[in-house]
Design an enzyme around this catalytic site. Structure first.
Site, PDB file in Angstrom:
ATOM      1  CB  SER A  43     112.081 -55.557  57.854  1.00 38.83           C
ATOM      2  OG  SER A  43     112.705 -55.961  59.047  1.00 38.83           O
ATOM      3  CG  HIS A  71     110.136 -51.749  59.387  1.00 40.71           C
ATOM      4  ND1 HIS A  71     109.010 -51.049  59.777  1.00 40.71           N
ATOM      5  CD2 HIS A  71     110.180 -52.854  60.171  1.00 40.71           C
ATOM      6  CE1 HIS A  71     108.404 -51.718  60.744  1.00 40.71           C
ATOM      7  NE2 HIS A  71     109.097 -52.807  61.011  1.00 40.71           N
ATOM      8  CG  MET A 100     112.534 -57.303  68.315  1.00 40.06           C
ATOM      9  SD  MET A 100     112.449 -58.984  67.699  1.00 40.06           S
ATOM     10  CE  MET A 100     111.949 -58.673  65.992  1.00 40.06           C
ATOM     11  CG  HIS A 115     107.934 -52.343  64.710  1.00 40.28           C
ATOM     12  ND1 HIS A 115     107.736 -53.563  64.086  1.00 40.28           N
ATOM     13  CD2 HIS A 115     107.106 -52.337  65.780  1.00 40.28           C
ATOM     14  CE1 HIS A 115     106.841 -54.261  64.763  1.00 40.28           C
ATOM     15  NE2 HIS A 115     106.446 -53.549  65.803  1.00 40.28           N
ATOM     16  CG  MET A 128     108.187 -55.277  68.124  1.00 42.00           C
ATOM     17  SD  MET A 128     108.821 -56.401  66.865  1.00 42.00           S
ATOM     18  CE  MET A 128     109.964 -55.307  66.033  1.00 42.00           C
ATOM     19  CG  MET A 168     102.427 -56.391  64.708  1.00 43.56           C
ATOM     20  SD  MET A 168     103.920 -55.884  63.824  1.00 43.56           S
ATOM     21  CE  MET A 168     104.676 -57.453  63.407  1.00 43.56           C
ATOM     22  CG  ASP A 200     106.185 -55.316  60.436  1.00 43.42           C
ATOM     23  OD1 ASP A 200     106.814 -56.074  59.668  1.00 43.42           O
ATOM     24  OD2 ASP A 200     106.665 -54.822  61.475  1.00 43.42           O
TER      25      ASP A 200
HETATM   26  C1  DX5 Z   1     108.595 -58.899  63.062  1.00 43.98           C
HETATM   27  C2  DX5 Z   1     109.115 -57.569  62.556  1.00 43.98           C
HETATM   28  C3  DX5 Z   1     108.999 -57.447  61.070  1.00 43.98           C
HETATM   29  C4  DX5 Z   1     109.797 -58.461  60.315  1.00 43.98           C
HETATM   30  C5  DX5 Z   1     109.290 -58.565  58.912  1.00 43.98           C
HETATM   31  O1  DX5 Z   1     108.591 -58.902  64.436  1.00 43.98           O
HETATM   32  O2  DX5 Z   1     108.387 -56.509  63.113  1.00 43.98           O
HETATM   33  O3  DX5 Z   1     109.288 -56.124  60.655  1.00 43.98           O
HETATM   34  O4  DX5 Z   1     111.161 -58.185  60.298  1.00 43.98           O
HETATM   35  O5  DX5 Z   1     109.972 -59.579  58.263  1.00 43.98           O
HETATM   36  P1  DX5 Z   1     109.287 -60.481  57.152  1.00 43.98           P
HETATM   37  O6  DX5 Z   1     108.944 -59.581  56.010  1.00 43.98           O
HETATM   38  O7  DX5 Z   1     110.355 -61.473  56.842  1.00 43.98           O
HETATM   39  O8  DX5 Z   1     108.055 -61.096  57.763  1.00 43.98           O
HETATM   40 ZN    ZN Z   2     108.576 -54.468  62.186  1.00 44.18          ZN
END
Ligand code: DX5
Ligand code: ZN
Length: 216
Positions: free
Chosen positions: A7, A32, A36, A65, A67, A136, A174
């Site tokens: 990510s 990734h 957001m 991804h 969000m 998630m 994730d």
């Molecule tokens: C959370 C994101 C993830 C996040 C993962 O909202 O969708 O992709 O960045 O980070 P780690 O591996 O630190 O949980």
């Molecule tokens: Zn993510």
């Protein structure tokens, strides 16, 4: 072998090109990209200029991804950026079938993301239209959160649903993935692991990617 999608949210944004090149030279499979909007999740990340900057240097497929609410607004532009896979939240899409069709129509892989409280069973009537299911394992919005252990059972349930229906969709997980949780997820049937903190917080991120890929 499991695929690893680091990510970029945990990367050093001041050195985005160097971070992207480090990943190009690593054994990771995808990049990734967490988008957001401050509405669907209580946080903001980045938009198109940032994604374009990563895409300019990336030699690995972009696993985007979203969000955000109304993700359908951005499908054409994501295709222009060159996204490989676009995943939208089940909880953000009243017309999920239409959104997935329009992602596929642009030649991209269509993904659905389920929040921790959303059961795998909601996918029963849409699974044929999905290339990727993202479970998630934290509440979306932030990197560095603690893994929700119940996710392992969801991966098993999803694996069973894919077998039952003959779906070839990949299972991605994730949030809070590290060597310990990663091993459990692989055993349960995960195909792709997203890892932010585990990779970028490691003293040698490329080595950590190798370790995660070789867990099973
Ligand atoms: C959370 C994101 C993830 C996040 C993962 O909202 O969708 O992709 O960045 O980070 P780690 O591996 O630190 O949980
Ligand atoms: Zn993510």
């Amino acid at each position: 072998m499991v695929m690893i999608s680091p990510s970029m949210l945990s990367a050093d944004f001041g050195n985005l090109r160097a971070e992207t090149e480090m990943l190009n030279n690593s054994q990771c499979d995808w990049l990734h990209i967490d988008v957001m909007d401050g509405v669907f999740v209580p946080n903001l990340t980045f938009g198109f200029p940032m994604m374009e900057a990563v895409a300019r240097h990336a030699r690995k497929p972009l696993d985007v991804h979203l969000m955000i609410v109304q993700p359908e607004k951005f499908i054409d532009r994501l295709s222009d950026v060159g996204a490989y896979a676009v995943s939208v939240h089940y909880e953000a899409c009243p017309h999920l079938h239409r959104v997935l069709q329009s992602i596929r129509a642009k030649g991209m892989k269509a993904g659905v993301v389920l929040n921790p409280a959303t059961p795998v069973s909601v996918l029963e009537d849409i699974i044929e239209d999905v290339d990727l299911v993202v479970l998630m394992s934290v509440n979306p919005g932030y990197g560095g959160q603690k893994f929700i252990p119940h996710t392992v059972k969801k991966v098993e349930r999803l694996r069973a649903l894919l077998e039952e229906t003959g779906s070839k969709a990949l299972i991605e997980v994730d949030g809070g993935v590290n060597r310990g949780t990663g091993r459990q997820l692989i055993e349960a049937g995960a195909d792709v692991l997203v890892a932010g903190t585990a990779v970028f917080g490691a003293s040698d991120p490329a080595d950590e990617i190798i370790a995660l890929k070789n867990l099973a």
